[in-house]
Design an enzyme around this catalytic site. Sequence first.
Site, mmCIF file in Angstrom:
data_model
loop_
_atom_site.group_PDB
_atom_site.id
_atom_site.type_symbol
_atom_site.label_atom_id
_atom_site.label_comp_id
_atom_site.label_asym_id
_atom_site.label_seq_id
_atom_site.Cartn_x
_atom_site.Cartn_y
_atom_site.Cartn_z
ATOM 1 N N HIS A 16 0.808 -1.066 0.226
ATOM 2 C CA HIS A 16 -0.081 0.150 -0.473
ATOM 3 C C HIS A 16 0.615 0.528 0.360
ATOM 4 O O HIS A 16 2.089 1.673 0.668
ATOM 5 C CB HIS A 16 -0.907 0.047 1.484
ATOM 6 C CG HIS A 16 -1.973 1.144 1.716
ATOM 7 N ND1 HIS A 16 -1.447 1.994 1.464
ATOM 8 C CD2 HIS A 16 -3.129 0.982 0.734
ATOM 9 C CE1 HIS A 16 -2.518 3.069 1.727
ATOM 10 N NE2 HIS A 16 -3.528 2.271 1.295
ATOM 11 N N ASP A 18 1.139 4.431 1.723
ATOM 12 C CA ASP A 18 0.971 4.632 2.791
ATOM 13 C C ASP A 18 2.364 4.192 2.893
ATOM 14 O O ASP A 18 3.035 3.845 4.322
ATOM 15 C CB ASP A 18 -0.105 4.616 3.616
ATOM 16 C CG ASP A 18 -0.040 6.316 3.180
ATOM 17 O OD1 ASP A 18 -0.393 6.636 2.535
ATOM 18 O OD2 ASP A 18 -1.967 5.968 3.397
ATOM 19 N N LYS A 19 2.229 2.878 3.450
ATOM 20 C CA LYS A 19 3.043 1.928 3.949
ATOM 21 C C LYS A 19 4.089 1.672 3.101
ATOM 22 O O LYS A 19 4.922 1.313 3.879
ATOM 23 C CB LYS A 19 2.231 0.030 4.373
ATOM 24 C CG LYS A 19 1.557 -0.073 5.013
ATOM 25 C CD LYS A 19 2.234 -0.148 6.610
ATOM 26 C CE LYS A 19 1.211 0.909 7.670
ATOM 27 N NZ LYS A 19 2.703 1.148 8.513
ATOM 28 N N GLU A 44 10.577 11.591 7.093
ATOM 29 C CA GLU A 44 8.687 11.878 6.674
ATOM 30 C C GLU A 44 9.070 11.343 4.801
ATOM 31 O O GLU A 44 9.805 11.768 4.232
ATOM 32 C CB GLU A 44 8.063 12.142 6.190
ATOM 33 C CG GLU A 44 7.919 13.896 7.749
ATOM 34 C CD GLU A 44 7.090 12.817 8.294
ATOM 35 O OE1 GLU A 44 6.108 11.762 8.624
ATOM 36 O OE2 GLU A 44 7.355 13.200 9.910
ATOM 37 N N GLU A 57 14.106 15.995 10.193
ATOM 38 C CA GLU A 57 15.519 16.071 10.636
ATOM 39 C C GLU A 57 16.152 15.114 11.485
ATOM 40 O O GLU A 57 15.626 14.652 11.856
ATOM 41 C CB GLU A 57 14.850 17.179 11.949
ATOM 42 C CG GLU A 57 13.970 17.217 12.668
ATOM 43 C CD GLU A 57 13.880 17.996 13.475
ATOM 44 O OE1 GLU A 57 14.181 19.582 13.139
ATOM 45 O OE2 GLU A 57 13.647 18.121 15.166
ATOM 46 N N LYS A 176 -6.168 -4.236 0.461
ATOM 47 C CA LYS A 176 -6.376 -4.214 1.983
ATOM 48 C C LYS A 176 -7.548 -5.114 2.104
ATOM 49 O O LYS A 176 -7.850 -5.704 1.280
ATOM 50 C CB LYS A 176 -7.391 -2.620 1.002
ATOM 51 C CG LYS A 176 -6.293 -1.112 1.075
ATOM 52 C CD LYS A 176 -7.320 -0.056 0.729
ATOM 53 C CE LYS A 176 -7.467 0.149 2.246
ATOM 54 N NZ LYS A 176 -8.258 2.111 1.881
ATOM 55 N N PHE A 251 -8.126 -3.559 -10.536
ATOM 56 C CA PHE A 251 -7.784 -2.790 -9.524
ATOM 57 C C PHE A 251 -5.920 -3.134 -9.891
ATOM 58 O O PHE A 251 -5.369 -4.273 -9.112
ATOM 59 C CB PHE A 251 -7.504 -4.102 -7.975
ATOM 60 C CG PHE A 251 -6.585 -2.719 -7.677
ATOM 61 C CD1 PHE A 251 -5.889 -1.482 -7.323
ATOM 62 C CD2 PHE A 251 -6.431 -3.007 -5.662
ATOM 63 C CE1 PHE A 251 -4.852 -1.063 -6.571
ATOM 64 C CE2 PHE A 251 -5.858 -2.500 -4.804
ATOM 65 C CZ PHE A 251 -4.838 -1.438 -4.947
ATOM 66 N N ASP A 259 -1.933 5.919 -6.451
ATOM 67 C CA ASP A 259 -1.996 6.725 -5.499
ATOM 68 C C ASP A 259 -1.044 7.296 -4.230
ATOM 69 O O ASP A 259 0.069 6.030 -4.011
ATOM 70 C CB ASP A 259 -3.207 5.795 -4.157
ATOM 71 C CG ASP A 259 -4.073 7.822 -3.500
ATOM 72 O OD1 ASP A 259 -3.969 8.756 -3.810
ATOM 73 O OD2 ASP A 259 -4.916 7.121 -2.612
ATOM 74 N N ALA A 260 -0.900 8.256 -4.219
ATOM 75 C CA ALA A 260 -0.048 9.330 -3.417
ATOM 76 C C ALA A 260 0.591 8.350 -1.910
ATOM 77 O O ALA A 260 -0.800 7.940 -1.577
ATOM 78 C CB ALA A 260 0.181 10.772 -3.208
ATOM 79 N N ARG A 265 0.085 8.262 7.346
ATOM 80 C CA ARG A 265 -1.353 8.233 7.677
ATOM 81 C C ARG A 265 -2.348 6.653 7.772
ATOM 82 O O ARG A 265 -3.314 6.603 7.023
ATOM 83 C CB ARG A 265 -1.550 8.262 6.075
ATOM 84 C CG ARG A 265 -1.141 9.281 5.714
ATOM 85 C CD ARG A 265 -1.891 9.957 4.602
ATOM 86 N NE ARG A 265 -2.124 9.832 3.578
ATOM 87 C CZ ARG A 265 -1.765 9.712 2.175
ATOM 88 N NH1 ARG A 265 -2.935 10.459 2.410
ATOM 89 N NH2 ARG A 265 -1.975 9.004 1.257
ATOM 90 N N LYS A 266 -1.366 5.841 8.512
ATOM 91 C CA LYS A 266 -1.968 4.149 8.954
ATOM 92 C C LYS A 266 -1.745 4.343 9.760
ATOM 93 O O LYS A 266 -1.660 2.900 10.383
ATOM 94 C CB LYS A 266 -2.090 2.590 8.134
ATOM 95 C CG LYS A 266 -2.360 3.293 5.793
ATOM 96 C CD LYS A 266 -3.894 3.586 6.268
ATOM 97 C CE LYS A 266 -4.732 3.909 4.949
ATOM 98 N NZ LYS A 266 -4.359 4.716 4.640
ATOM 99 N N LYS A 286 10.628 7.612 12.895
ATOM 100 C CA LYS A 286 11.249 8.531 14.130
ATOM 101 C C LYS A 286 12.057 7.465 15.276
ATOM 102 O O LYS A 286 11.175 6.285 15.739
ATOM 103 C CB LYS A 286 9.277 8.540 15.098
ATOM 104 C CG LYS A 286 8.372 9.548 15.153
ATOM 105 C CD LYS A 286 7.471 9.910 15.274
ATOM 106 C CE LYS A 286 6.315 11.011 14.712
ATOM 107 N NZ LYS A 286 5.459 11.099 15.598
ATOM 108 N N LYS A 290 11.564 9.760 20.433
ATOM 109 C CA LYS A 290 10.014 10.329 20.205
ATOM 110 C C LYS A 290 9.431 9.361 21.008
ATOM 111 O O LYS A 290 9.118 8.550 21.051
ATOM 112 C CB LYS A 290 9.858 10.196 18.686
ATOM 113 C CG LYS A 290 11.742 10.687 17.690
ATOM 114 C CD LYS A 290 11.552 12.204 18.157
ATOM 115 C CE LYS A 290 12.321 12.975 17.119
ATOM 116 N NZ LYS A 290 13.491 11.977 17.050
ATOM 117 N N ASP A 292 6.475 9.778 21.088
ATOM 118 C CA ASP A 292 4.483 9.035 20.499
ATOM 119 C C ASP A 292 4.866 7.811 19.885
ATOM 120 O O ASP A 292 3.808 6.984 19.965
ATOM 121 C CB ASP A 292 4.498 9.804 18.798
ATOM 122 C CG ASP A 292 4.491 11.894 18.564
ATOM 123 O OD1 ASP A 292 3.424 11.520 19.757
ATOM 124 O OD2 ASP A 292 4.858 12.135 17.825
#
Length: 406
Positions: A16, A18-19, A44, A57, A176, A251, A259-260, A265-266, A286, A290, A292
């Site tokens: 995917h 995003d992955k 990122e 960074e 998916k 598909f 798709d970008a 995002r997941k 990260k 961090k 998060d």
Amino acid sequence: MRESYLFTSESVSEGHPDKVADQISDAVVDLFLAKDPQARVACETLTTTNKVVLAGEIRGRGIYEDGQWAEGVLDEIEAAVRHTVKRIGYEQDGFHWQTFDFSNNLHGQSAHIAQGVDESGNKDEGAGDQGIMFGYATDETPDFLPATLYYSHRILERMAQDRHGKVVPFLEPDAKSQVTLAYENGVPVRATALVVSTQHALGYYDDGSEGSDAAKYKELRDYVVGVFHDVLPQGFITDETKIYVNPTGRFEIGGPDGDAGLTGRKIIVDTYGGAAPHGGGAFSGKDPTKVDRSAAYVARYMAKNVVAAGLAKRCTIQLSYAIGIAEPLSLYVDLHETGTVDAAKIEAVLPTLVKLTPKGIREHLQLNKPIYQQTASYGHFGRKADGDAFTWERTDLVDQLKAAIA
């Protein structure tokens, strides 16, 4: 608490878009931690048609010091990025590991962030940002994950194994899944709907148009249905289960060409499939300073041990931090009315078993290692890793919890 209801979770494959971005970002984290376990990384990634862009960074010995890249590191970054895409399996006209355009926009970490976060003198290392983080565990599955998410992940993992092993000729990297289960008395008992959308080779669709092939589509659909039956418990799939395989019909164009993709995002796929709160911060890209990432990992670790100890059937834990401050601002435990003890007792005991400063978390869970790319697909929790890399999945606090609360 409702005892009977339907609940749904989804997962996405390693291909995917995003992955793909998550895995590239974590490949950079691993590269830098292998050089300097104290490296600072916030990477990122953007993926799109034949293009990968890095931004963020960084800081680290032998990586980026005094405003300069160490010799050879830029080439190593690009090699790691291309190797990640190759491993996933992208060799398509619209996205190919050898030919995509690569742009590296990483730069040095802000000195103003560094001064608040770094350990110095009598000052303990502070949190890398403010925020809230959640951990969750449930006894629905042996891995203490919500069943809907657990099976969504396993479906796509099985398909990826078959694709890499060339078991079937029609699977491409992007896919998916979605699983809807019926719960009765709080326990998952059957599947009411199962969905897979998978990128496929040319012709494996059936919409009556030129180029479509009903026999090929049936082969693909029968394969996916077979995966459903292999992955879900016996009896979960019934005659009333709604099954959808590529419901849009065709598909063939997928991945970053379709798709970008962007890092982070997941986050619901990465955590608990919507069955528990999420603090909003992504994990991938990260380094473990961090919170998060590291505090979400330790919150999962503590929640899992609470359930594994038999102190509750479900447990949610929240932590909060302020940038530059070492100790958490709060620790909250919710046992969802399934606990055998008062949640306040658990809140009092947990900080005595695990030091919840950023440094304490990293040391307890041994997080300053290049282990993160393997977290970046099929969930960060409820999984086994090579050796004992996913230390936050251990249940080594069980005996201490029982003794402290007895």
